[in-house]
Design an enzyme around this catalytic site. Structure first.
Site, PDB file in Angstrom:
ATOM      1  N   SER A  65      -9.767   7.684  93.809  1.00 53.71           N
ATOM      2  CA  SER A  65     -11.015   7.046  94.253  1.00 53.71           C
ATOM      3  C   SER A  65     -11.145   5.578  93.854  1.00 53.71           C
ATOM      4  CB  SER A  65     -12.227   7.823  93.726  1.00 53.71           C
ATOM      5  OG  SER A  65     -12.407   9.010  94.457  1.00 53.71           O
ATOM      6  N   LYS A  68     -11.065   3.173  96.657  1.00 54.91           N
ATOM      7  CA  LYS A  68     -12.261   2.935  97.478  1.00 54.91           C
ATOM      8  C   LYS A  68     -12.803   1.516  97.269  1.00 54.91           C
ATOM      9  CE  LYS A  68     -13.622   7.816  97.218  1.00 54.91           C
ATOM     10  NZ  LYS A  68     -14.537   8.804  96.611  1.00 54.91           N
ATOM     11  N   TYR A 193      -5.860   7.695 104.804  1.00 58.42           N
ATOM     12  CA  TYR A 193      -6.705   7.826 103.613  1.00 58.42           C
ATOM     13  C   TYR A 193      -5.940   8.460 102.452  1.00 58.42           C
ATOM     14  CZ  TYR A 193     -10.709   9.056 100.684  1.00 58.42           C
ATOM     15  OH  TYR A 193     -11.585   9.189  99.635  1.00 58.42           O
ATOM     16  N   TYR A 245     -18.903   8.437  89.986  1.00 60.16           N
ATOM     17  CA  TYR A 245     -19.375   9.653  90.642  1.00 60.16           C
ATOM     18  C   TYR A 245     -20.862   9.863  90.327  1.00 60.16           C
ATOM     19  CZ  TYR A 245     -14.335  10.375  91.152  1.00 60.16           C
ATOM     20  OH  TYR A 245     -13.010  10.227  91.440  1.00 60.16           O
ATOM     21  N   VAL A 263      -9.810  10.789  90.224  1.00 61.52           N
ATOM     22  CA  VAL A 263      -9.524  12.111  89.656  1.00 61.52           C
ATOM     23  C   VAL A 263      -8.097  12.234  89.126  1.00 61.52           C
ATOM     24  CG1 VAL A 263     -11.307  13.307  90.972  1.00 61.52           C
ATOM     25  CG2 VAL A 263      -8.990  13.105  91.920  1.00 61.52           C
TER      26      VAL A 263
END
Length: 309
Positions: A65, A68, A193, A245, A263
């Site tokens: 993540s 992102k 992705y 998160y 993660v």
């Protein structure tokens, strides 16, 4: 970039480990389940090039993540703020990062922010290129520039493992396609992705990217503006409000720096105008953040008054 091992930092790691209750690796992605939960490393890079570290900083991990933030920066550079935020919102959410609930209840049905999976998929959809290989190369070229490392690539093993197990993300894509947020083939977007999430680097690379954001997009060595200051500001704001998160609020209170977790157990931090930090510790807490990594950042923030609030 040479990095000095630091005994004080190593002692703080040992303290963080003593004060952390275990944690477990992200076993829902088969390739990540192979990580050693005892691994832990950290690198800190200052604007003047000073680098201090502890642990095995050469060990590679995938961004997950954290990617992102980087694709958001690239999409903003390519498309502009107005267009990007016509596809994704600005607001934090208290729901898990892979939740579909807000897509169903929001009107219009666009993701709340770019740091949840739905929002990240919508942002990745905006990455320019004529094919998946073109688009992942566009992302990699950007990441290599920020990290100052032309050898960065993605892990094919991790990408394939994620692609085979990403049915919930497929569901998010199909929902967004139904509502006009995305308009490409779902499997192509999923292919891109998962490769994006599988970009691989070490703590030095991650800390180097962190210091670029801390300097509002400037290269710490050459002073070159690698990305617009406004893009860096937007990304850091999302890191503060949504980067950890659904524990982002608590993290802002206890640590108070822009940061993004993944993660894999990685965390990238950007202490404004001070330094960038790269952490790898694959043992995760219940939220999905590195348990020892979070505790180490709490200790560092308290000891050195790092909070921006």
């Amino acid at each position: 970039m040479p990095c000095q091992t630091n005994s004080e930092l190593n002692e703080l790691i040992l303290q963080a480990k003593r004060e952390t209750e275990g944690g477990r690796v992200a076993d829902y992605i088969p390739a990540l389940a192979k990580a050693n939960p005892a691994d832990f490393s950290v690198a800190i890079i200052h604007p003047d090039g000073l680098c201090i570290s502890a642990g095995d900083i050469d060990k590679k991990f995938t961004l997950q993540s954290i990617s992102k933030v980087l694709t958001l920066a690239l999409a903003l550079c390519d498309n502009g703020e107005k267009y990007v935020f016509s596809k994704v919102g600005y607001e934090p959410t208290g729901d898990p990062f892979n939740s579909i609930i807000k897509l169903e209840t929001n009107n219009p049905s666009k993701p709340l922010n770019p740091m949840i999976n739905a929002g990240a998929l919508a942002v990745t959809h905006l990455i320019k290129g004529d094919s998946v290989p073109d688009r992942i190369e566009h992302i990699l070229k950007f990441v290599r520039k920020l990290a100052g490392n032309d050898k960065i690539t993605y892990s094919k093993q991790v990408a394939e493992s994620e692609l085979a197990t990403s049915n919930l993300n497929r569901a998010l894509c199909y929902f967004m396609k139904q509502h006009g947020v995305i308009n490409e083939e779902v499997e192509e977007l999923m292919d891109l992705y998962t490769k994006q999430c599988a970009i691989e680097m070490d703590c030095l690379d991650l800390a180097r990217i962190g210091v670029v954001f801390s300097l509002d997009g400037k290269d710490p060595q050459s002073g070159e503006q690698l990305l617009p200051a406004e893009v860096a500001r937007l990304c850091k704001t999302f890191m503060v409000t949504c980067g950890m998160y659904n524990a982002s609020g608590e993290f802002a209170i206890r640590v108070g720096i822009p940061a993004k977790s993944g993660v894999s157990g990685a965390i990238m931090g950007s202490v404004p105008n001070q330094f960038g930090i790269g952490i790898y510790g694959p043992a995760l807490n219940d939220i999905g953040n590195s348990s020892t990594g979070i505790r180490l950042l709490e200790i560092l923030s308290e000891k050195y008054s790092l909070s921006m609030f």
